[in-house]
Design a protein around this motif. Sequence first.
Motif, PDB file in Angstrom:
ATOM      1  N   CYS A  64       0.834  -1.215   0.000  1.00  0.00           N
ATOM      2  CA  CYS A  64       0.000   0.000   0.000  1.00  0.00           C
ATOM      3  C   CYS A  64       0.864   1.258   0.000  1.00  0.00           C
ATOM      4  O   CYS A  64       0.341   2.369   0.085  1.00  0.00           O
ATOM      5  CB  CYS A  64      -0.917   0.026   1.217  1.00  0.00           C
ATOM      6  N   THR A  65       2.173   1.086  -0.033  1.00  0.00           N
ATOM      7  CA  THR A  65       3.094   2.227   0.077  1.00  0.00           C
ATOM      8  C   THR A  65       3.436   2.776  -1.313  1.00  0.00           C
ATOM      9  O   THR A  65       3.160   2.133  -2.324  1.00  0.00           O
ATOM     10  CB  THR A  65       4.369   1.771   0.822  1.00  0.00           C
ATOM     11  N   PRO A  66       4.073   3.968  -1.358  1.00  0.00           N
ATOM     12  CA  PRO A  66       4.288   4.617  -2.661  1.00  0.00           C
ATOM     13  C   PRO A  66       5.274   3.882  -3.577  1.00  0.00           C
ATOM     14  O   PRO A  66       6.007   2.991  -3.142  1.00  0.00           O
ATOM     15  CB  PRO A  66       4.838   5.997  -2.282  1.00  0.00           C
ATOM     16  N   GLN A  67       5.285   4.356  -4.817  1.00  0.00           N
ATOM     17  CA  GLN A  67       6.039   3.717  -5.885  1.00  0.00           C
ATOM     18  C   GLN A  67       7.502   3.418  -5.551  1.00  0.00           C
ATOM     19  O   GLN A  67       7.976   2.313  -5.805  1.00  0.00           O
ATOM     20  CB  GLN A  67       5.965   4.628  -7.122  1.00  0.00           C
ATOM     21  N   HIS A  68       8.183   4.396  -4.942  1.00  0.00           N
ATOM     22  CA  HIS A  68       9.633   4.222  -4.769  1.00  0.00           C
ATOM     23  C   HIS A  68       9.994   3.081  -3.817  1.00  0.00           C
ATOM     24  O   HIS A  68      11.113   2.610  -3.798  1.00  0.00           O
ATOM     25  CB  HIS A  68      10.284   5.547  -4.318  1.00  0.00           C
ATOM     26  N   THR A  69       9.006   2.630  -3.004  1.00  0.00           N
ATOM     27  CA  THR A  69       9.290   1.555  -2.041  1.00  0.00           C
ATOM     28  C   THR A  69       9.065   0.176  -2.636  1.00  0.00           C
ATOM     29  O   THR A  69       9.442  -0.845  -2.046  1.00  0.00           O
ATOM     30  CB  THR A  69       8.363   1.686  -0.823  1.00  0.00           C
ATOM     31  N   VAL A  70       8.394   0.120  -3.808  1.00  0.00           N
ATOM     32  CA  VAL A  70       7.819  -1.145  -4.269  1.00  0.00           C
ATOM     33  C   VAL A  70       8.855  -2.230  -4.551  1.00  0.00           C
ATOM     34  O   VAL A  70       8.750  -3.362  -4.061  1.00  0.00           O
ATOM     35  CB  VAL A  70       6.923  -0.898  -5.507  1.00  0.00           C
ATOM     36  N   GLU A  71       9.889  -1.898  -5.323  1.00  0.00           N
ATOM     37  CA  GLU A  71      10.798  -2.962  -5.765  1.00  0.00           C
ATOM     38  C   GLU A  71      11.520  -3.623  -4.593  1.00  0.00           C
ATOM     39  O   GLU A  71      11.655  -4.845  -4.532  1.00  0.00           O
ATOM     40  CB  GLU A  71      11.783  -2.421  -6.808  1.00  0.00           C
ATOM     41  N   GLN A  72      11.983  -2.794  -3.649  1.00  0.00           N
ATOM     42  CA  GLN A  72      12.674  -3.349  -2.480  1.00  0.00           C
ATOM     43  C   GLN A  72      11.756  -4.306  -1.714  1.00  0.00           C
ATOM     44  O   GLN A  72      12.160  -5.386  -1.303  1.00  0.00           O
ATOM     45  CB  GLN A  72      13.155  -2.192  -1.580  1.00  0.00           C
ATOM     46  N   LEU A  73      10.479  -3.894  -1.580  1.00  0.00           N
ATOM     47  CA  LEU A  73       9.537  -4.712  -0.814  1.00  0.00           C
ATOM     48  C   LEU A  73       9.249  -6.035  -1.523  1.00  0.00           C
ATOM     49  O   LEU A  73       9.076  -7.071  -0.887  1.00  0.00           O
ATOM     50  CB  LEU A  73       8.238  -3.924  -0.590  1.00  0.00           C
ATOM     51  N   ILE A  74       9.192  -5.977  -2.858  1.00  0.00           N
ATOM     52  CA  ILE A  74       8.961  -7.230  -3.593  1.00  0.00           C
ATOM     53  C   ILE A  74      10.129  -8.184  -3.390  1.00  0.00           C
ATOM     54  O   ILE A  74       9.944  -9.386  -3.192  1.00  0.00           O
ATOM     55  CB  ILE A  74       8.696  -6.941  -5.091  1.00  0.00           C
TER      56      ILE A  74
END
Lengths: 693, 693
Positions: free
Chosen positions: B72-82
Motif C-alpha cells: 500500500c506504500t508509494p512507488q519508490h518503495t515497491v521494488e525493495q519490498l517485492i
Amino acid sequence: MDINKLLKPNKIAIIGVSEKEGFGGDTCRNVLEYMNEDSYYFINPKREVAFGKKCYNSLVELPENIDLVVICTPQHTVEQLIKEAAAKGAKAAVVYASGYSEVGTKEGKEAEESLINLCEEQDIALMGPNCAGYVNFINNISPFAFISEERNRKGSVGVVSQSGQLVLSMMDSPKTKFSYAISAGNSSICKMENYLEYLVEDEYTKVIAMYIEGVKDADLFTRVLKKAAIKRKPIVVLKTGRSEKAQEIAASHTGSLSGADKVYDALFEKFGVIRVDDLEELMSTSLALATMKKIPENNNFASMNLSGGETGICADLGELNGINFVDFAPETLKKLDELLPGYATPNNPLDMTATLSYDVEKFAQALDTVMSDPSVGIVAIGYTLLQDIADPAIYYMSEGIERVTAQKNSKPVVMIPFTENTRNSEYSEKLEKAGVPVLPTSNYAFKVLKNIADFVGYDAAKHNIEVEIPNPSKGEGSVLSESESKEMLKEYGMPFPDCKIAKSEEDAIEAAKEIDFPIVAKIDSPDILHKSDTGCVKLNLNAENEVKEAFNEIMNNAQKHYPNARINGVQINNMVASGTEMIIGVNNDPQFGPCVLCGLGGVFVEVFKDTSLCLAPVSRDEAYKMVNSLKGVKLLRGYRGNKPADIDAYVEAIVNVSRFACDHKDELKELDINPIFVYENNVCVVDALVVKK
Amino acid sequence: MDINKLLKPNKIAIIGVSEKEGFGGDTCRNVLEYMNEDSYYFINPKREVAFGKKCYNSLVELPENIDLVVICTPQHTVEQLIKEAAAKGAKAAVVYASGYSEVGTKEGKEAEESLINLCEEQDIALMGPNCAGYVNFINNISPFAFISEERNRKGSVGVVSQSGQLVLSMMDSPKTKFSYAISAGNSSICKMENYLEYLVEDEYTKVIAMYIEGVKDADLFTRVLKKAAIKRKPIVVLKTGRSEKAQEIAASHTGSLSGADKVYDALFEKFGVIRVDDLEELMSTSLALATMKKIPENNNFASMNLSGGETGICADLGELNGINFVDFAPETLKKLDELLPGYATPNNPLDMTATLSYDVEKFAQALDTVMSDPSVGIVAIGYTLLQDIADPAIYYMSEGIERVTAQKNSKPVVMIPFTENTRNSEYSEKLEKAGVPVLPTSNYAFKVLKNIADFVGYDAAKHNIEVEIPNPSKGEGSVLSESESKEMLKEYGMPFPDCKIAKSEEDAIEAAKEIDFPIVAKIDSPDILHKSDTGCVKLNLNAENEVKEAFNEIMNNAQKHYPNARINGVQINNMVASGTEMIIGVNNDPQFGPCVLCGLGGVFVEVFKDTSLCLAPVSRDEAYKMVNSLKGVKLLRGYRGNKPADIDAYVEAIVNVSRFACDHKDELKELDINPIFVYENNVCVVDALVVKK
C-alpha cells in the motif's frame, strides 16, 4: 362544469367507507392520512364508525352541503348517489366503479351514456368512471384508491394518467414530488385534456407528467399544448402504442382511440412536448425539470467524473444519445490543468480524478471553472450516491456543490449515478435543495439529458403551433385522376410538365406538337392506379407517329385491363429530365388533420424508410427541419461531386402541399406526389394522386 | 507465475497499514472485516498495533512464509519490498501505487519495465500496478483498497475491471453477489486476460462481468473467449470506446490500445459475448444470468402485468428492443380466459389485471399456464417491488411464484419493476432463492431480456470461433494494381470478367477480339487509384477502332496525370451486364486480424452506412448472417418484382475473401472489392484493390 369543485373542493363525502383492503378502505386510509379532519365526511349505512370516525347513513344526513362526492361503491349504486349528492350541493364526483364503455359491451356503453347525461343534467364535474381518483398535494386532498409508501410528496410535478395503476407507480417513484396526481379513467365528463389544461394553468405545477393511450378531444388537447408551449411549461408524455400490440391493449383497456402513433410524434415535436419510453424516464425527466432552479440557457453539456472508466462511459453514452459535450475554452482548460493532479488530462467529459472528491475547496473550484465556461449550459456530475454512505466523498462533494450552486450566476447541475440504488435521502434532499436532481443510472440519465436538451432547444417561434383538425367525413371515398389531381395542385404553385388531355389520335398529335418532344403519354382515369404495369404509360416518344401509336395502344390496354374504367383520355406530357427523385405525401389524420411526409423516392422510402413527418400547417422552418432530418439529405446536398439540388424549392413545395392540404382538410384523405424531381434550380412534379374521403 | 498464489493465497502480508482514510487504512478495514484472523499479517515499522492487531516492522520479522504481499506504500518503495517478500516465499504481489506506464512519461514506462523484470526474475504473479486489489468472496480474501456498503456479497458473478473505481461501483450495485472482484490495473504481469481465464475455469463463477478499455494479449483473450463459448459460460462486457472521446480517455487512463471499436463488436458476436452500454446494464445482466436456475431453452418471452398501462409499456419496449413476445397457444388462451376476470383479454403481453395479484391460487395458476405454453422460454412479470411494502400484492405474488418455480419443469422467470427503487430486501432475496432476478426498471430490463435472448440464441457451432491474429508488420505499405489484385483473388475462386493486359494498340485490338465486345478498357497501375476521374477508364467499346482509340487516350491521360506512375499497360475487359451492386471489404486489424465487411455499394454504404462485419475466418453461417443483417437485403431478395439475386454466390464470395484474407494476414492491410455484381445465378467482381502492409 367547474373542475375546481372537483380538484379543490372544500368539503367532500366518501361513500362506501370500509376498513378492509380495497378501494373503499384504501381511500379512507389516504383521506385520514393526508386530509384536514373537518374537510370530509364518511358515509356507510352499515357502520357507525370507521377508523374511529363517525359514519353517516346517507348524504341526506350530512350537517352541511358538500362540493365533491367520492363513490367507492359498485356501478349499480352510482346514479342514485350522484342524484343525492347533487341535492346536497355537490358539483363534482369521483367514480371508481368499472363496467362502463371500457368493457366494450352494449350495456357498458349505455351505462356510460346514461351517467354522462345525468352528470350533464346536474352540472357535475365527474372524474372517471373506472378511475382511481386523485391527490391534490397542494391542498392536502386525497380521494385516491391506492396506498403507496408513506413520505412527503408535496412538490411541483403534476400527473395525469389514463391508467390508475400507473398513477400509483408514479407515486412509488421514490424521489419525485407532486402538485397533483390524477387518474382520468374513462374521461366521460372531465377529460384528460381538461386536467391537462388545469395543470398548465396551475401556478404550483412546474412540470406535467402524463401517461396517455389516446386523445379524445384533439382540439382542446392541441389548444392546451399550444398554451404550454408559449408559457414554456414542460409537458412530458409517456404514450403507449408504438407497437401494434400496445395499440390493441389500449383499445381493450380504456377504449382509447390510439390513432397512428407517428402522428403523435409529429404532434409532440410541433409543440415541444417531451415523449419518453417508460415510466422511469417519465418520472426522472419530470423530476429533473422540476428540481433545476432554471431552464438551462443552452443545451451544451459538461460532464465531470471521478474516474477514467466512468468518464469513458459518459463519453460513449453521450454520443449514443446525441448529447453535445462542448469543447472547453482554453481558459477553462488552463484553470483545470492547475487544479487537477499531474497525471490527469482536462477534457470534456472530464476525469477530475477521485482526489478532488475528497477536497471541498478544489472540487468547488473545478465545478465553478467548468460551469463558468461560456459554452456550457448544464453540468452533469457522475457519482453513485448510495443509500448507505460508505465513502466520505459525498460529504465533500455536496458541500462543494452547495457552495457553487448558491452563486448568483450558477448554471443547472445534475448528478448521474452508475448503479441502481435508492439514494441516501439526506444527501438527495440536500442536493435537491441546491437545485441538483439525482438522476437514475446512466442509460436513463442520458435519455433525461437528451430530453432536457430537446426542451431547451425547442423554439415555438420556429414552428407553426397550430393543427388543422378536419370535420368528420361524410363522403364515401373517391380517387381523382392524375390530371384532376394536378389541376388541384397547380393552384398551389406546384410545377408540372406541360400537359394536355387527348381524346383522339389527332388530339394527341396536335398536343405533342404544341408541347414539344420528347413526350410521355399516360392514360388519365380515376379508376386506373397501376398505369405502368398494364401498358398505359409510354415514355420517350420522339415523333408524331410514335405518339399516334402510343395513343392507340394505351387506349386498347386500358379497355382490355379495366373494361369498366371511366377514361378521360390520354395525357400528353412533356418528358422532363430526371432529377433527384423525392416524394411528398399527405395523410389526413382523422384526429389531428393533414400530416405531411417527405423523403427520397424509390428504395429509400420503401426499404430504408427514410422519411420525415410534420403536422400541417408546415412552416418553412419546419419543412427545412424535415428535409435536414433525412439520412439521405446528403444526396441533395451534392453527393460525390454532383451539384447540390434545390432544397429551397423542395421546401417551398412541401409548404405548398401543406397549404393545399389545410384548405382541403375536410375532403382530402391522402395525397401522394411520387416522384417530384429536384433539380439544381427548381423542382417538377411528375406524378400526383389525390384520394378524397 | 502461479495466479493461484495471487487469488487464493493462504497467508498474506499488508505493507503500509494505517488507520486513516486511504488505500492502506481501507485495505486494513476490508481485511479485518472479511478475512480469517490468522490468514494475514500487518506490517508498519512506525506502529506497534493497528486496529488492535500487531504490526511487524518488516517482512523479515514474520514468523512464517507468505504467499502474497499487498503493497500500500508509494512507488519508490515497491521494488525493495517485492525483493523482501520473495525472500519470504511470496509468489504474488498486489501493487496499488501509480506513476508507471499509465502516466505516459519515459520515467513511468521505465519504472514499469523495471518492475516487470523484477517480477519475472522472482516469478511473482503481480496484480497492478495502479490497481485497487481484489476480493475473493469464495475464500474470504480481501486485499482491496476501497470501502463499500456492508452486506453479504458472496455469490457467483466474477468481476474483472481495468478501472478500480468501477470495481467499487459494481460492488455498490445493491443486489449482485460475487465470486471474485478484480481490479487489473496496468496488467504488467498478470493481465486482464489471465484473470478472465481464471474465472472461466473457476467452478464458483457462473457469470463473468468485465469492464475493459482494450485488450493487451489478443491471442490469449480469444482463446479464453473460445473456451467460455464452448462451456456456455456467459461473459458480459462493458467496453468503452464507441466514441472517439472515450478512446482518448482510455488512452490516457490505463494506456490501453483501444483499437477499432467495431472490431470488438464483431469479436464479441463471434464468441457470443454480451456487450452492454453501461454499468447498470452490466450488473443487471450478470445478476439475471447468475440468478436464473437454468439457461432458458428458447428466447421467446411471455410478459404478465397487473395493468393495461404497464402491459402497453412492455409491448412497446419489447418491440423497441427486439424481444419476441410469442403468440400463446389456443390451449393457453382458453385456460387464461377461464382464470381472468371477464373484462380482461388474454394476450401476450398479458394484462392479468390487479385482481389476480391478490389471489395466490389464481395467480399461481395463471403463471403456471403461461409458463406451460410450449413456445414460451422465459416469463417476465411486471411489478414494481418497493423498498417499503405498501401494497400486499407482493405477499400473494411471491408465494405464487415460489410455488410455481419449485415445480420440476419450471422455466426461468424474471421480475420487471417500473420505477427505480432499491427493492425490499426480504422479498428480493425470497425471489432470488426461487431463481427469479428482480431487474432494474423497464428500459434496462428490456435490454437485459435482449441480452439473455441473444445469449440463448447464440450457437457456437454456427460460428467459426477462431480469429487469425497477424504477425506484426515489417513492410512499408504498397498498393497492388487492379490486375495484380485480381490475380491474387482468382486463386480463391473469385469470378472476374475476361481480361487481358495490352501493352500496345495491337495487343489491345487482339485482346478485344479474343474477349468479345463490348469492352471496358482501364489503365493497370499500382500508382493510379482514381482511374475514372482522370480519363483512364473507357466503357462500352464496341469496335476495334474504338478500342484502339481508347488505348491511346488512356495511356496519354495516365502519363499526363501521373507522370511518375508505374504502368503495366491497359486492361482489356469484357464489359459485363450490371447486377445488384454490392461490396466486400477487408480491414486487417493489428490485434484481431482480418475483419470482413459486406454491404450494398454506392450510396447505401456511403450515405446509409448499411454494412455488416465479421472477423475472419468467416463461416458460411456467419456470412449468411452478415448478409441477412443488412437493411438492404430486401433488394437482394427480389424487390418490386425483380428476380431474387444469387445470395448463395455472394455468401460464397464472402467466405472466399475470408480465406484469402486469412492466408495473407501477415502482408494484407486492406482489400476493397467494389463493386461485385450479384446476378440471378452468379456474381462477378468488377473492381478490386489490394493494399499491402
